[in-house]
Design a protein around this motif. Sequence first.
Motif, short mmCIF file in Angstrom:
data_model
loop_
_atom_site.label_atom_id
_atom_site.label_comp_id
_atom_site.label_asym_id
_atom_site.label_seq_id
_atom_site.Cartn_x
_atom_site.Cartn_y
_atom_site.Cartn_z
N UNK A 1 0.83 -1.21 0.00
CA UNK A 1 0.00 0.00 0.00
C UNK A 1 0.87 1.25 0.00
N UNK A 2 0.23 2.37 -0.31
CA UNK A 2 0.96 3.64 -0.40
C UNK A 2 1.10 4.33 0.95
N UNK A 3 0.44 3.80 1.97
CA UNK A 3 0.48 4.44 3.29
C UNK A 3 1.91 4.47 3.84
N UNK A 4 2.32 5.64 4.33
CA UNK A 4 3.60 5.72 5.04
C UNK A 4 3.44 4.99 6.37
N UNK A 5 4.44 4.21 6.76
CA UNK A 5 4.29 3.39 7.97
C UNK A 5 5.64 3.09 8.61
N UNK A 6 5.57 2.77 9.90
CA UNK A 6 6.76 2.34 10.64
C UNK A 6 6.39 1.08 11.41
N UNK A 7 7.42 0.34 11.80
CA UNK A 7 7.21 -0.88 12.58
C UNK A 7 8.02 -0.80 13.87
N UNK A 8 7.37 -1.11 14.99
CA UNK A 8 7.99 -1.11 16.31
C UNK A 8 8.11 -2.56 16.78
N UNK B 1 5.57 -4.80 18.67
CA UNK B 1 5.13 -5.66 17.56
C UNK B 1 3.90 -5.05 16.88
N UNK B 2 4.05 -3.82 16.43
CA UNK B 2 2.93 -3.17 15.77
C UNK B 2 3.41 -2.24 14.65
N UNK B 3 2.56 -2.13 13.65
CA UNK B 3 2.77 -1.23 12.52
C UNK B 3 1.96 0.03 12.78
N UNK B 4 2.54 1.19 12.53
CA UNK B 4 1.84 2.46 12.69
C UNK B 4 1.76 3.15 11.35
N UNK C 1 1.29 12.36 5.85
CA UNK C 1 2.45 12.89 5.12
C UNK C 1 3.36 13.71 6.03
N UNK C 2 2.80 14.23 7.13
CA UNK C 2 3.60 15.03 8.06
C UNK C 2 4.26 14.16 9.12
N UNK C 3 4.02 12.85 9.06
CA UNK C 3 4.61 11.94 10.04
C UNK C 3 3.78 11.76 11.29
N UNK C 4 2.55 12.29 11.30
CA UNK C 4 1.68 12.11 12.46
C UNK C 4 1.06 10.71 12.46
N UNK C 5 0.93 10.12 13.64
CA UNK C 5 0.40 8.77 13.77
C UNK C 5 -1.11 8.77 13.52
N UNK C 6 -1.56 7.82 12.71
CA UNK C 6 -2.98 7.71 12.38
C UNK C 6 -3.61 6.48 13.02
N UNK C 7 -3.03 5.33 12.74
CA UNK C 7 -3.58 4.05 13.22
C UNK C 7 -2.44 3.14 13.64
N UNK C 8 -2.61 2.50 14.79
CA UNK C 8 -1.67 1.47 15.22
C UNK C 8 -2.27 0.10 14.89
N UNK C 9 -1.46 -0.78 14.39
CA UNK C 9 -1.90 -2.14 14.05
C UNK C 9 -1.01 -3.12 14.79
N UNK C 10 -1.48 -3.59 15.95
CA UNK C 10 -0.73 -4.60 16.71
C UNK C 10 -0.90 -5.94 16.02
#
Length: 241
Positions: free
Chosen positions: A20-27, A31-34, A38-47
């Motif tokens: 997907x095109x969504x910007x994301x990070x993994x912790x 053990x979750x994807x955030x 576009x500004x780097x603000x957190x939208x949804x956490x996916x554990x």
Amino acid sequence: MNRFLPRHAAQDLLQHLSTAAHQQTYDFEKHRVTLLDQAGNELVHFRLPLVVPPPVSSPAGLSPEKINYVVLLIQAGNCAMGYFEDGVNLHHKVFRSYMVRKKQGKSQIKYLKTKGKSRAGSRVRLGETEEFFANINGRLQEYFQEHTVHRIALSCSKTLWPYLFEAEVSTPFDKRDERLFKIPKHVHTPIFEVLQDVNRFLLRGELIYEPPQQPLVEELLATLPHWKDYNSVAEEDHSTP
């Protein structure tokens, strides 16, 4: 707000996010994807379910196809623990100890901070406390000697950490072990049934978000087969993973 997803649905969503095109990070620790804007603000956490391998290289460099893990639940005088492979419990053990003063209901550990160790009853409870944590660590040593453990799911108050990590029998990991996963859930008095309930929680994915992100969550769920089955908001889910 949150929504729980069965393991297979969580895996499907993770696969979708990988392209997907969504910007994301993994912790890895949580053990979750955030998902980010576009500004780097957190939208949804996916554990992610604990049995789902990390979507990126983990700090330990581990990318096993099947995750082996230990669940360790500790409260004053009560412990439930078990070894799991790919979500299946192969061994479990429950420990109980005389660590709570009668009538007052205060744990021996908290009592010793204010009253000392002189009374006979206090010495007995202190001895029980030391044996309690030695037994826990002894069983952990067996798990780690006999199996490869990829994650350690832990629920234990910081008050009890010194007794766990400084017991006469040492833990097979330290408090900074990168495999530690602090269970993001209130845990009732640890017994075998509670251990099973926690494992069911760990086997499910969870979307965590604020109300303004509801449309984004609906968009994500719409990518899943039978997505309407996951269309209810839930705080707790005890069904089979």
